[in-house]
Design an enzyme around this catalytic site. Structure first.
Site, PDB file in Angstrom:
ATOM      1  N   LYS A 135       1.152  -7.147   5.607  1.00  0.00           N
ATOM      2  CA  LYS A 135       1.181  -8.261   4.640  1.00  0.00           C
ATOM      3  C   LYS A 135       2.490  -8.259   3.849  1.00  0.00           C
ATOM      4  O   LYS A 135       3.010  -7.201   3.493  1.00  0.00           O
ATOM      5  CB  LYS A 135      -0.001  -8.145   3.656  1.00  0.00           C
ATOM      6  CG  LYS A 135      -1.330  -7.863   4.340  1.00  0.00           C
ATOM      7  CD  LYS A 135      -2.522  -7.901   3.433  1.00  0.00           C
ATOM      8  CE  LYS A 135      -3.757  -7.364   4.128  1.00  0.00           C
ATOM      9  NZ  LYS A 135      -3.857  -5.896   4.141  1.00  0.00           N
ATOM     10  N   TYR A 152       0.839  -1.215   0.000  1.00  0.00           N
ATOM     11  CA  TYR A 152       0.000   0.000   0.000  1.00  0.00           C
ATOM     12  C   TYR A 152       0.871   1.261   0.000  1.00  0.00           C
ATOM     13  O   TYR A 152       0.377   2.353  -0.291  1.00  0.00           O
ATOM     14  CB  TYR A 152      -0.949   0.044   1.210  1.00  0.00           C
ATOM     15  CG  TYR A 152      -1.932  -1.104   1.319  1.00  0.00           C
ATOM     16  CD1 TYR A 152      -2.155  -1.986   0.263  1.00  0.00           C
ATOM     17  CD2 TYR A 152      -2.651  -1.320   2.500  1.00  0.00           C
ATOM     18  CE1 TYR A 152      -3.047  -3.052   0.387  1.00  0.00           C
ATOM     19  CE2 TYR A 152      -3.547  -2.374   2.622  1.00  0.00           C
ATOM     20  CZ  TYR A 152      -3.737  -3.239   1.565  1.00  0.00           C
ATOM     21  OH  TYR A 152      -4.626  -4.281   1.702  1.00  0.00           O
TER      22      TYR A 152
END
Ligand code: A2P
Length: 275
Positions: free
Chosen positions: A77, A52
């Site tokens: 993640k 992100y």
């Protein structure tokens, strides 16, 4: 169920049912303030990811939100390229550094790339060091879980995938239940500029209940036992998306929402992705 409700993972760790999503939230003050607003609104769970590109700002929000780290549940993640390059441990350390924390509550394999089983062995090691309190996966279908089953000492405690009323994912949810995994919805509102929130049935139920379409959709998720991760960069929406605990959808309303499924994916397909 209330804003502090949690689900127990198989290892006993508790995960708040309401989490704050930050996908497409830009690195910088917008994300840092959104995280602070989320915490002020009662969220205790933040769902981040290396890809992100905003872990520093999420970290800034966490550090300046006024709550001690232990009162928050932080997920991140492991990105595909780091798995492919065999740099899982390095990527984990970079994530910790960017977030400004010395442990994660949950670390997920982001996508089941070819080398995902080797990556899972690294997550098992990280779990054993205590630097991450729980480990899991994202975008895993039954064949990916089977690939892990043969090699894993610990099975994923969580599976996070796209779920919303147009992609209700009942078979995959049933599979997660059989494995004893907590399932989490990404794009719970149908993603950025998605069609879900203007669906006539959802708008109709919202009007009848005096709630917003987003509140109806999020409540539907919660009543299906799903952990929800709505994203917003707007204070009013962040607040409203957490006000889900003063009403309950009837069985008939749930059935009307269940009937909206059309297997419509807004994100990548775990069976054939090229990133
Ligand atoms: P924004 O950040 O501008 O508020 P999802 O969580 O399914 O990925 O969906 C998030 C998208 O829906 C974002 O584009 C977000 O935009 C928007 N959104 C979030 N909360 C609401 C809400 N309560 N009403 C309408 N749109 C919302």
């Amino acid at each position: 169920m209330d804003i502090n409700s949690k689900k127990k993972l198989v290892n006993g760790i508790e995960i708040p049912v309401l989490g704050f999503g930050v996908y497409l939230s830009p690195e910088g003050e917008v994300t840092a303030s959104s995280v602070r607003w989320a915490v002020e609104s009662g969220y205790r769970h933040i769902d981040a990811a290396a890809i992100y590109g905003n872990e520093r700002s999420v970290g800034e929000g966490i550090r300046t939100c006024g709550l001690p780290r232990e009162q928050l549940f932080i997920t991140s993640k492991l990105w595909n390229d780091d798995i492919r390059k065999g740099r899982c441990k390095e990527a984990f350390t970079e994530t910790l550094n960017r977030l400004g924390t010395d442990y994660l509550d949950l670390y997920l394999i982001h996508w089941p790339v070819d080398q995902h089983v080797q990556a899972w062995k690294v997550l098992e090691q990280l779990y054993e060091t205590g630097k991450v309190r729980a480990i899991g996966v994202s975008n895993y279908h039954s064949q990916h879980l089977k690939e892990l089953e043969d090699m894993a000492r610990i099975m994923p405690m969580v599976n996070q995938f796209e779920i919303h009323p147009y992609l209700s994912q009942q078979p995959l949810i049933d599979l997660c239940k059989r494995y004893g995994m907590v399932y989490e919805a990404y794009s719970p509102l149908g993603g950025q500029n998605g069609p879900v929130l203007s669906d006539p049935v959802i708008v109709d139920i919202a009007a009848a209940r005096g709630k917003s379409p987003a509140q109806i959709v999020l409540r539907w998720h919660l009543q299906r036992g799903t952990v929800v991760l709505p994203k917003s960069n707007h204070l009013e929406r962040i607040r409203a998306n957490a006000q889900l605990f003063d009403f309950r959808l009837t069985q008939e309303e749930m059935a009307r929402l269940d009937a909206l499924n059309q297997n419509l994916r807004t994100g990548g397909n775990p069976d054939c992705f090229d990133f």
